[in-house]
Write an enzyme that holds these catalytic residues in place. Structure first.
Site, PDB file in Angstrom:
ATOM      1  N   HIS A  11      37.314  29.582  65.006  1.00 20.52           N
ATOM      2  CA  HIS A  11      38.519  30.160  65.609  1.00 20.52           C
ATOM      3  C   HIS A  11      38.172  30.858  66.926  1.00 20.52           C
ATOM      4  O   HIS A  11      37.183  30.538  67.550  1.00 20.52           O
ATOM      5  CB  HIS A  11      39.212  31.079  64.610  1.00 20.52           C
ATOM      6  N   GLU A  25      39.493  36.810  61.160  1.00 19.13           N
ATOM      7  CA  GLU A  25      38.371  35.912  60.882  1.00 19.13           C
ATOM      8  C   GLU A  25      37.541  35.641  62.125  1.00 19.13           C
ATOM      9  O   GLU A  25      36.306  35.579  62.068  1.00 19.13           O
ATOM     10  CB  GLU A  25      38.910  34.603  60.309  1.00 19.13           C
ATOM     11  N   HIS A  78      32.814  30.328  59.077  1.00 18.98           N
ATOM     12  CA  HIS A  78      34.192  30.705  58.818  1.00 18.98           C
ATOM     13  C   HIS A  78      34.239  31.744  57.697  1.00 18.98           C
ATOM     14  O   HIS A  78      33.233  32.007  57.034  1.00 18.98           O
ATOM     15  CB  HIS A  78      35.019  29.477  58.408  1.00 18.98           C
ATOM     16  N   GLU A 143      31.730  28.829  54.597  1.00 20.21           N
ATOM     17  CA  GLU A 143      32.800  29.786  54.330  1.00 20.21           C
ATOM     18  C   GLU A 143      32.146  31.031  53.717  1.00 20.21           C
ATOM     19  O   GLU A 143      31.811  31.061  52.536  1.00 20.21           O
ATOM     20  CB  GLU A 143      33.833  29.198  53.363  1.00 20.21           C
TER      21      GLU A 143
END
Length: 265
Positions: A11, A25, A78, A143
């Site tokens: 992101h 995030e 992430h 993640e």
């Protein structure tokens, strides 16, 4: 010749990723990416970052950066998110398919993060993700816990340095690169460039047994990691170009009560 790894902070810019109680995030991923990259660079890896500031890039741009750099590996960071706060917790890794060294690296990363305290949600195939489908090198998407789970955020914050070290050690272990133990070695001469000596402390078919031994070694300050392959989980310490350094580490482990063997690859 050093490995080149592209590290991607998920992101960024106008895309905050998951958001929870003001936490974004994109900020967590950038912080983690830079911390892991710093450790890898100190261990001889050529690190390229898709971003080092709060900017937006499409997944296609991220994949193109890796491809144009001719990178050996691509790792994207992430934080996960669930439909409801505090619904799930844990870490997982996503890969295009379960084959090759990307699977080994993904398993090593989530295993290392589980030792820090995260729940291990395993490795999953996600062939539809652009950064996994469009990259021309082995790619892993990590993640690092659920952003909207308080327990995962507490672990992420309180053990941040340990998390970064665990990820970097798992990557270095997968690539058989020498880990920075804080010891001073003489200049390396006379050894083949691809020869590394490692000290193996155990080999298990059960992952939990390997995790338990690895956690015990790390708690004692050893630069240990798990190598997965051929149906076995091998717990190893260090990766040294000089045989004398590996022997010294083996003797230290034996004095500490461990049965060991030297191995090369």
């Amino acid at each position: 010749m050093a490995y080149k790894i592209v590290l991607d902070a998920g992101h960024g810019g106008e895309d905050p990723g998951a958001v929870y109680n003001g936490r974004q995030e994109k900020d967590d991923t950038l912080r983690l990416t830079m911390a892991v990259g710093d450790i890898l660079e100190r261990n001889g890896v050529d690190v390229v970052y898709t971003r080092t500031t709060d900017v937006y890039q499409t997944p296609f741009q991220k994949a193109r950066i890796a491809n144009e750099e001719g990178a050996d590996f691509f790792i994207s960071f992430h934080r996960n998110s669930s439909p409801s706060p505090n619904q799930y917790r844990g870490v997982e890794a996503l890969i295009y398919d379960k084959s090759g060294i990307k699977l080994e690296m993904a398993e090593n990363i989530v295993g290392a993060l589980a030792e820090v305290g995260f729940k291990n949600l395993g490795v999953k195939e996600r062939p539809g993700l652009v950064v996994l489908r469009r990259t021309r090198m082995p790619a892993v998407l990590v993640e690092a816990g659920f952003l909207n789970t308080d327990a995962d955020n507490q672990l992420f914050d309180e053990k941040f340095d340990e998390i970064a070290r665990a990820i970097a050690s798992a990557v270095l272990g997968t690539l058989d690169l020498e880990t920075d133990t804080g010891e001073t070695d003489d200049d390396i001469q006379g050894e083949p460039e691809d020869m590394f000596y490692r000290v193996q402390v155990g080999a298990f078919r059960n992952r939990q047994n390997a995790d338990n031994l690895n956690y015990e070694l790390e708690a004692k300050g050893y630069p240990s990691f798990i190598m997965a392959g051929d149906g076995l989980y091998r717990v190893q310490v260090g990766a040294f170009r000089q045989l004398d350094n590996a022997v010294a580490m083996e003797q230290r482990l034996r004095r500490d009560g461990y049965s060991t063997m030297l191995t090369t690859r």
